[in-house]
Structure formats: C-alpha cells, structure tokens
Design a protein around this motif. Structure first.
Motif, PDB file in Angstrom:
ATOM      1  N   SER A 106      25.959  39.931 -74.957  1.00 61.47           N
ATOM      2  CA  SER A 106      26.322  38.688 -74.023  1.00 61.47           C
ATOM      3  C   SER A 106      24.948  38.351 -73.317  1.00 61.47           C
ATOM      4  O   SER A 106      24.136  39.267 -72.800  1.00 61.47           O
ATOM      5  N   SER A 107      24.363  37.234 -73.747  1.00 60.67           N
ATOM      6  CA  SER A 107      22.970  36.942 -73.417  1.00 60.67           C
ATOM      7  C   SER A 107      22.866  36.258 -72.003  1.00 60.67           C
ATOM      8  O   SER A 107      23.830  35.607 -71.515  1.00 60.67           O
ATOM      9  N   GLN A 108      21.853  36.807 -71.277  1.00 59.60           N
ATOM     10  CA  GLN A 108      21.861  36.078 -69.897  1.00 59.60           C
ATOM     11  C   GLN A 108      20.779  35.098 -69.755  1.00 59.60           C
ATOM     12  O   GLN A 108      20.217  34.712 -68.867  1.00 59.60           O
ATOM     13  N   VAL A 109      20.187  34.446 -70.969  1.00 63.00           N
ATOM     14  CA  VAL A 109      19.324  33.468 -71.109  1.00 63.00           C
ATOM     15  C   VAL A 109      19.363  32.358 -70.232  1.00 63.00           C
ATOM     16  O   VAL A 109      18.553  31.771 -69.714  1.00 63.00           O
ATOM     17  N   GLU A 110      20.627  31.794 -70.177  1.00 59.68           N
ATOM     18  CA  GLU A 110      20.882  30.491 -69.406  1.00 59.68           C
ATOM     19  C   GLU A 110      20.543  30.995 -67.609  1.00 59.68           C
ATOM     20  O   GLU A 110      20.000  29.956 -67.252  1.00 59.68           O
ATOM     21  N   VAL A 111      20.944  32.161 -67.450  1.00 58.44           N
ATOM     22  CA  VAL A 111      20.654  32.449 -65.900  1.00 58.44           C
ATOM     23  C   VAL A 111      19.222  32.591 -65.837  1.00 58.44           C
ATOM     24  O   VAL A 111      18.874  32.226 -64.721  1.00 58.44           O
ATOM     25  N   HIS A 112      18.438  33.095 -66.691  1.00 58.00           N
ATOM     26  CA  HIS A 112      16.855  33.529 -66.473  1.00 58.00           C
ATOM     27  C   HIS A 112      16.238  32.221 -66.803  1.00 58.00           C
ATOM     28  O   HIS A 112      15.001  32.146 -66.376  1.00 58.00           O
ATOM     29  N   LYS A 113      16.577  31.284 -67.714  1.00 50.47           N
ATOM     30  CA  LYS A 113      15.842  30.069 -68.157  1.00 50.47           C
ATOM     31  C   LYS A 113      15.039  29.319 -67.192  1.00 50.47           C
ATOM     32  O   LYS A 113      13.894  29.051 -66.869  1.00 50.47           O
ATOM     33  N   LYS A 114      15.754  29.225 -65.889  1.00 53.70           N
ATOM     34  CA  LYS A 114      15.232  28.271 -64.930  1.00 53.70           C
ATOM     35  C   LYS A 114      14.130  29.028 -64.165  1.00 53.70           C
ATOM     36  O   LYS A 114      13.244  28.334 -63.554  1.00 53.70           O
ATOM     37  N   TYR A 115      13.922  30.237 -64.280  1.00 54.13           N
ATOM     38  CA  TYR A 115      12.895  30.950 -63.832  1.00 54.13           C
ATOM     39  C   TYR A 115      11.791  31.290 -64.707  1.00 54.13           C
ATOM     40  O   TYR A 115      10.683  31.732 -64.440  1.00 54.13           O
ATOM     41  N   GLY A 116      12.070  31.289 -65.903  1.00 54.87           N
ATOM     42  CA  GLY A 116      10.977  31.227 -67.013  1.00 54.87           C
ATOM     43  C   GLY A 116      10.788  32.781 -67.216  1.00 54.87           C
ATOM     44  O   GLY A 116       9.714  33.350 -67.897  1.00 54.87           O
ATOM     45  N   GLY A 117      11.709  33.798 -66.707  1.00 58.19           N
ATOM     46  CA  GLY A 117      11.374  35.331 -67.005  1.00 58.19           C
ATOM     47  C   GLY A 117      12.805  35.989 -66.451  1.00 58.19           C
ATOM     48  O   GLY A 117      13.572  35.261 -65.726  1.00 58.19           O
ATOM     49  N   VAL A 118      12.881  37.258 -66.916  1.00 61.51           N
ATOM     50  CA  VAL A 118      14.004  38.068 -66.292  1.00 61.51           C
ATOM     51  C   VAL A 118      13.548  38.518 -64.897  1.00 61.51           C
ATOM     52  O   VAL A 118      12.658  39.117 -64.702  1.00 61.51           O
ATOM     53  N   TYR A 119      14.520  38.352 -63.698  1.00 63.78           N
ATOM     54  CA  TYR A 119      14.525  38.791 -62.701  1.00 63.78           C
ATOM     55  C   TYR A 119      15.549  40.093 -62.497  1.00 63.78           C
ATOM     56  O   TYR A 119      16.745  39.801 -62.965  1.00 63.78           O
ATOM     57  N   PRO A 120      15.050  41.133 -62.344  1.00 61.80           N
ATOM     58  CA  PRO A 120      15.907  42.733 -62.461  1.00 61.80           C
ATOM     59  C   PRO A 120      17.192  42.386 -61.580  1.00 61.80           C
ATOM     60  O   PRO A 120      17.994  42.886 -62.058  1.00 61.80           O
TER      61      PRO A 120
END
Ligand code: KG4
Ligand code: ZN
Length: 351
Positions: free
Chosen positions: A34-48
C-alpha cells in the motif's frame, strides 16, 4: 513452511506471505503493497510522522488482504524489517510483528532492509540449491531513495560495504532533480518517463554536448556523490527561460544518463577489482528500464564470466516479499533471536 513478512521502513506498507517447500522451492502466496505516494505528494517528500500514522492505519488492512489472498494459511515464521529506515515507521512494523508473534506463538526474525533488496533476486532461482559457492563473491549495488551502496557479498551472511554515497542517494537525486524540473513525485519514474520521450541521437543515448557532470566517476574508491549533479541541474535550469516539454525531456534524459554512467562504471570497477562472479542489483532505482538495459549490455560485453541478477521492476521498489526471502535465508543460518529483543534501528548496517 510459510513466512509472513512485514515492511514499513519508508512510505510503503507491505505484507507478504511466501511458501517455501521441503525441496526449497518458493511460491508467492501474496504480496500486498500500500503506497503512501498520494499522502506525501503535496509535500514533495516523505514526512516520517505522517508516514508513521499512515502505516498504523494501513498495516491491519494490508495484513487482512494478504492473509485473505493466501487463503488464511498457518504461519510458521514472521519476518520484519528492523532497519535501516525512518525510525518511527520501523517501530510500527516491529511492534505489529511482535504482537502477532505473541498472539500466534510463532518465531519472529529481524531483517535488514538492504539485504532484503539483495535477497529478492533469489526468488528468480527455481531452487535455492542453485545458489552455490561458485556464485560468490557477489558484488551488490543497492540504489534507492535512501541508499546508494556497493557491497561485497562473500557468502550468504558475509558482507563488506565497499563504498557508499557521501551525500544524496541516487534515488534522492532523481527526486530532487524532478522537483527542480517541476515534475511529479516520486521523481525517478517521472524522469524515466520523460527521458524515454526525449529524441536523442543514437550515440549511446547521449546528446553531443552532455552538459551534466558525472561526480566521482573516475575516483579510485567505491564511493558516490550525487548532490553536485543536482546542483548542476539547478544552475542549468536557472538559465532556461522557456521551460518547454522538449527541454524537460532532454534534461531528464541527461540526468538519467549521468546517474547510470556513474553507477555502471563504479559497479563494474568494483566487480573487476574483487573478481566478482555475480553482480546483484536492488532498490527502487533499479526499476529504471534504461539502467537495466545498459547494465545488461555492459555485463554481457564482459562475456559469460559474470552473471547479472536484477529483480523484476515491481520487486525493485519496497515490498514485503523481499523481506520474506531474506528472512528465510536468515532463519536458515540460525539467526533467530528472542522476539522481545528485536528493536528498530534507523542506521542498521549490513556488516
Ligand atoms: O527502494 P525504494 O522503493 O525505497 C527506499 O528504500 O528508498 O526506492 C525509492 C526510490 C525513489 O527515490 C524513486 O524515485 C526511485 O526509487 N525510483 C526510480 C524509478 N522507480 C523508483 N528511479 C529511477 N527510475 C525509476 N523507474
Ligand atoms: Zn528500499
């Protein structure tokens, strides 16, 4: 035996179930990511901490799906990634795995994420017995969003890190360059897509005036550096007023080729220096089609002395199946520890 594996080291929540027969044949019963891409997309990176919250939300659902697809088998071993990765995310997987181990009375084994990227290549072998001593030493290149390492593998549990990136990882470089060029997140697949559309002359896919540097390509060590490449893209981009699609396509092709050039040159140098019998690739960046093609061509040109293992593209990026395979080999080497002792380790190394 049936192994249930859990992966939560970054922004993909994964659960897989792998069956290993008595004759040591692998069958994949399920592999859910299950990818979290959509969640992190708007920030342009992964927020831990955002990623941690998503793992907590997704993990029970992904487990349910994986069990259902595998027809609810009896599990004999649980494998979990305990590092390296984002510590809050790793703990979600480790604690979840501990709860399951306790509830089901099943042994738990900790798996190094980098080794998982390497071991996923063993799935392609019909029988584990095919992996013989003659395949070692193997030279492994693990390239992802968080790592760029060249590792000498002298045996199933004998590793030596020869070199690694001194700054950005190769995948991070793709992601940052994509951001500069105004492309989507994650940047690697976007750069690859645009690069494939670029019209390039047939001289190895390069424009006559390749303008980007290949950092550290000729140094004697096995280290990498990609932050200079990103800076070069930034400076070149500032000079361009009209950022047409054609410009983005050509720049993507240039970035991709610069990264590939460095990775191939350094990997082959290390393989030569250490007389590797096998070259093993792993990590998200090895999903890149052009990198796969060029690696295959270059290794082929060396003759049949070296075998090249590259995972299928969908297993190059993070997934739990790779954790199950690595867990199987680790258990075979009697590396089981008490589940109570297993801890998440953000900076875990392969040595
Ligand atoms: O292994 P991975 O899924 O996660 C980490 O452990 O970091 O790797 C993710 C990285 C990202 O930086 C992404 O941009 C890159 O792999 N990536 C690619 C491609 N697909 C994913 N880079 C280049 N070309 C691709 N096709
Ligand atoms: Zn990874």
């Amino acid at each position: 035996m049936k192994i249930l594996a859990i992966e939560t080291s970054c922004d993909d929540t994964g659960v897989a179930i792998l069956e290993v027969s008595k004759t040591a044949k692998f069958s994949v019963l399920s592999n859910i990511v299950s990818s979290q891409v959509e969640v992190h997309k708007k920030y342009g990176g992964v927020y831990p901490f955002l990623a941690k919250r998503e793992h907590q939300k997704n993990l029970p659902l992904v487990l349910k799906k994986a069990l259902k697809q595998a027809k609810n088998p009896k599990i004999d071993l649980i494998a979990v990634t305990n590092g390296p990765g984002l510590e809050p995310c790793l703990w979600v997987g480790v604690n979840f795995a501990k709860d399951l181990a306790k509830k089901w009375h099943v042994p738990l084994i900790d798996v190094n994420h980098i080794k998982a990227h390497i071991f996923v290549n063993m799935l392609g072998k019909k029988k584990i017995e095919e992996l013989k001593k003659k395949d070692f030493p193997a030279l492994c290149l693990v390239v992802s969003g968080g790592h760029t390492q060249l590792i000498l593998m002298k045996g199933l549990e004998k590793y030596q890190i020869l070199g690694e990136t001194r700054d950005d990882a190769a995948g991070e470089c793709f992601d940052k360059c994509a951001k500069i060029l105004g492309l989507g997140y994650p940047g690697g697949p976007e750069i690859a897509r645009l690069a494939a559309e670029a019209r390039l002359p047939p001289n190895g896919g390069r424009r006559a005036s390749a303008q980007l540097p290949r950092p550290m390509i000729n140094t004697k060590d096995y280290d990498f550096s990609f932050s200079g490449l990103k800076t070069a893209v930034l400076y070149a981009d500032r000079k361009v007023k009209n950022k047409t699609l054609k410009y983005k396509q050509q720049m993507s092709a240039e970035v991709q080729q610069a990264v590939i050039d460095v990775l191939i040159k350094k990997t082959l140098k290390a393989a030569r220096d250490f007389k590797a019998k096998t070259i093993i690739l792993g990590g998200g960046v090895t999903a890149n089609q052009e990198l796969r093609k060029q690696f295959s061509e270059r290794v082929q040109s060396l003759g049949a002395r070296v075998q090249l293992l590259i995972p299928p593209a969908n297993l190059s990026t993070d997934n739990a199946l790779m954790v199950a395979v690595a867990g199987y080999f680790r258990a075979k080497q009697n590396k089981l520890s008490k589940w109570q002792d297993i801890e998440a380790k953000a900076n875990l190394r392969v040595e």
